[in-house]
Design an enzyme around this catalytic site. Structure first.
Site, PDB file in Angstrom:
ATOM      1  N   ASP A  12      41.761  19.721  29.110  1.00 34.70           N
ATOM      2  CA  ASP A  12      40.948  18.689  29.779  1.00 34.70           C
ATOM      3  C   ASP A  12      41.175  17.298  29.207  1.00 34.70           C
ATOM      4  O   ASP A  12      40.282  16.453  29.198  1.00 34.70           O
ATOM      5  CB  ASP A  12      39.431  19.017  29.692  1.00 34.70           C
ATOM      6  CG  ASP A  12      39.128  20.405  30.220  1.00 34.70           C
ATOM      7  OD1 ASP A  12      39.744  20.792  31.212  1.00 34.70           O
ATOM      8  OD2 ASP A  12      38.296  21.092  29.607  1.00 34.70           O
ATOM      9  N   HIS A  40      43.289  21.114  36.902  1.00 31.04           N
ATOM     10  CA  HIS A  40      43.479  19.681  36.713  1.00 31.04           C
ATOM     11  C   HIS A  40      42.703  18.972  37.811  1.00 31.04           C
ATOM     12  O   HIS A  40      42.724  19.420  38.945  1.00 31.04           O
ATOM     13  CB  HIS A  40      44.934  19.287  36.962  1.00 31.04           C
ATOM     14  CG  HIS A  40      45.871  19.789  35.947  1.00 31.04           C
ATOM     15  ND1 HIS A  40      45.655  19.666  34.608  1.00 31.04           N
ATOM     16  CD2 HIS A  40      47.062  20.379  36.089  1.00 31.04           C
ATOM     17  CE1 HIS A  40      46.681  20.176  33.967  1.00 31.04           C
ATOM     18  NE2 HIS A  40      47.541  20.625  34.844  1.00 31.04           N
TER      19      HIS A  40
HETATM   20  P1  GDP Z   1      43.468  18.105  32.534  1.00 28.82           P
HETATM   21  O1  GDP Z   1      43.199  19.545  32.764  1.00 28.82           O
HETATM   22  O2  GDP Z   1      44.054  17.838  31.185  1.00 28.82           O
HETATM   23  O3  GDP Z   1      44.244  17.479  33.630  1.00 28.82           O
HETATM   24  O4  GDP Z   1      42.067  17.369  32.516  1.00 28.82           O
HETATM   25  P2  GDP Z   1      40.891  17.408  33.608  1.00 28.82           P
HETATM   26  O5  GDP Z   1      41.440  17.167  34.940  1.00 28.82           O
HETATM   27  O6  GDP Z   1      40.052  18.589  33.423  1.00 28.82           O
HETATM   28  O7  GDP Z   1      39.987  16.219  33.081  1.00 28.82           O
HETATM   29  C1  GDP Z   1      40.347  14.942  33.141  1.00 28.82           C
HETATM   30  C2  GDP Z   1      39.288  14.182  33.960  1.00 28.82           C
HETATM   31  O8  GDP Z   1      39.310  12.863  33.564  1.00 28.82           O
HETATM   32  C3  GDP Z   1      39.562  14.173  35.428  1.00 28.82           C
HETATM   33  O9  GDP Z   1      38.344  14.130  36.129  1.00 28.82           O
HETATM   34  C4  GDP Z   1      40.358  12.882  35.633  1.00 28.82           C
HETATM   35  O10 GDP Z   1      40.246  12.346  36.935  1.00 28.82           O
HETATM   36  C5  GDP Z   1      39.702  12.011  34.649  1.00 28.82           C
HETATM   37  N1  GDP Z   1      40.544  11.007  34.029  1.00 28.82           N
HETATM   38  C6  GDP Z   1      41.852  11.104  33.610  1.00 28.82           C
HETATM   39  N2  GDP Z   1      42.219   9.961  32.987  1.00 28.82           N
HETATM   40  C7  GDP Z   1      41.120   9.157  32.994  1.00 28.82           C
HETATM   41  C8  GDP Z   1      40.842   7.859  32.473  1.00 28.82           C
HETATM   42  O11 GDP Z   1      41.682   7.217  31.841  1.00 28.82           O
HETATM   43  N3  GDP Z   1      39.585   7.376  32.668  1.00 28.82           N
HETATM   44  C9  GDP Z   1      38.604   8.054  33.314  1.00 28.82           C
HETATM   45  N4  GDP Z   1      37.414   7.510  33.458  1.00 28.82           N
HETATM   46  N5  GDP Z   1      38.827   9.291  33.815  1.00 28.82           N
HETATM   47  C10 GDP Z   1      40.062   9.821  33.645  1.00 28.82           C
END
Ligand code: GDP
Length: 430
Positions: A12, A40
């Site tokens: 995440d 994701h």
């Molecule tokens: P992953 O499994 O590593 O891709 O992570 P997740 O998708 O579970 O969690 C990442 C969350 O953070 C998602 O809701 C993204 O849209 C959001 N996100 C990613 N980068 C950023 C950022 O730089 N700022 C903010 N506010 N949200 C982000």
């Protein structure tokens, strides 16, 4: 050339967003491990999507999306995911599934549930997607490969043989209904029809693509601390989350992986059980959870509230080292703009001694965080595109963490969208 996007921590970290962004310049995106147990979240022009099986390249017309042999393939979930994106007007992506990929069987999901029930309070906090029983069977050599769907005689014989052993456990350990071989065969016939259009000899395909000079992106799931060897065993996932495994789970030569982008979030979060040294609780955690990510820190697959904590330099330094990091993508920095002071975990105290080396699990359970407070920047940094335009305290936070972990932060993400990214030349870059 091959690039990998992987996580330094518990997952995440925002890998989906970084992969989606890097996929703009990639020809092929490959998922190489894991299953539909994690997801994701991607925000782009088509809307907001939670992907569990499909690689994050599916939103581009120019990329081929590949499910590599290392993945735990759940065919009905894959089909639903394809439907869910095409329904929202995303053009049908080009998808290939390795003929060596193994399938999550309906009984894997049941065994996962039954085992968690049996363990009661001692459970692993599994998402009950069948991933652990799947990988157990794969390495016990009783798994089913996609290629086997196309050999009816083999399938019939194998299904009968496997039902015999599974039914002993179902009946005598779990006291649950047994599997009927003819029903399982009928399900596998449906799986064959669903998957047939996508099946491919993926390693040959990638070999050819490399010779043609194509760019291949390997997309990891979860992060270093969930790796079965190098993570917080046994509270780990069942397949390797390391970039090195990308070579195996996709079928590529390891020396072709030239860039390893390790994603670190500006604070910590974790799902499931296990030691989490910099964890915070109560109102402090609730506020960070509510403001975190894009709409709160809740599991993309399960909707479970994530456990929250401050940035952990010990875990992240270790996480980056095991990945073989060439670049760190530092994400979700914008979320911390509400804090006057930001604690950072700079060491662990174990048995009265402070260390910056990540310990083995039994010692980790005893570790207490050594926190250092950094001044906050108290403003919204979304929309900023140049590193030097970030508030001074914000740059100090980034540079302090870079110094602690010892790997170059070359990308800073300040929002969920593709364009919310700041590229940076790091003093640590070779
Ligand atoms: P992953 O499994 O590593 O891709 O992570 P997740 O998708 O579970 O969690 C990442 C969350 O953070 C998602 O809701 C993204 O849209 C959001 N996100 C990613 N980068 C950023 C950022 O730089 N700022 C903010 N506010 N949200 C982000």
């Amino acid at each position: 050339m091959v690039k990998a996007v992987v996580g330094a921590n518990w997952g995440d970290e925002g890998k989906g967003k970084i992969t989606d962004m890097l996929a703009q310049k990639a020809d092929i995106v490959v998922r190489f491990q894991g299953g539909a147990n994690a997801g994701h979240t991607i925000v782009n022009n088509y809307g907001k999507f939670a992907l569990h099986t499909l690689p994050s390249g599916v939103f581009y017309g120019h990329t081929t999306s590949i499910i590599g042999n290392g993945v735990a393939l759940n065919i009905p979930i894959l089909m639903n995911e394809i439907k869910s994106i095409t329904e929202k007007n995303v053009p049908m992506p080009k998808i290939l599934v390795s003929d060596r990929c193994q399938m999550v069987m309906p009984y894997h999901i049941l065994f996962d549930q039954y085992e968690e029930e049996r363990l009661g309070g001692k459970s692993f906090g599994s998402t009950k997607s069948g991933i652990a029983p799947f990988y157990s069977d794969k390495f016990a050599k009783i798994g089913f490969q996609v290629s086997e769907l196309f050999d009816e005689a083999l399938l019939q014989d194998k299904v009968e043989r496997i039902c015999e052993t599974k039914n002993v456990i179902l009946e005598h350990l779990y006291h649950k209904p047994v599997i009927k071989p003819e029903e399982l065969l009928a399900t596998l016939k449906e799986y064959k029809e669903m998957i047939e259009p996508y099946v491919c000899d993926v390693s040959s395909y990638l070999d050819k693509a490399l010779k043609e000079g194509k760019t291949i992106l390997l997309e990891g799931q979860l992060g270093t601390l969930k790796d079965p060897d190098h993570g917080i065993y046994p509270m780990v996932t069942s397949s390797s989350t390391l970039a090195a495994y990308g070579a195996i789970g996709a079928g590529l030569p390891p020396y072709e992986i030239k860039q390893i982008v390790t994603v670190c979030k500006a604070y910590s979060s974790a799902v499931g059980a296990g030691a989490f040294v910099s964890e915070i609780f109560g109102d402090e955690a609730d506020e960070l959870r509510r403001r975190g990510g894009d709409g709160g820190e809740f599991g993309a697959t399960t909707g479970r509230p994530r456990r929250m904590g401050w940035f952990d330099c010990v875990a992240s330094k270790y996480g980056c080292r095991l990945q073989g990091t060439t670049d760190v993508a530092f994400t979700v920095l914008d979320v911390l703009g509400y804090l006057d002071e930001i604690p950072v975990c700079v060491g662990y105290e174990v048995d009265g001694e402070v260390t910056t080396e990540f310990p083995v699990t039994c010692k980790l359970e005893k570790a207490k965080p050594v926190l250092q407070k950094m001044p906050g920047w108290r403003c919204d940094i979304r929309g900023i595109r140049r590193y030097e335009d970030l508030p001074e305290n914000c740059r100090r936070y980034v540079e302090f963490i870079e110094d602690q972990i010892g790997y170059p932060i070359t990308m800073v993400s300040n929002g969920p969208g593709r364009e919310d990214i700041i590229y940076r030349k790091s003093p640590l870059q070779k």
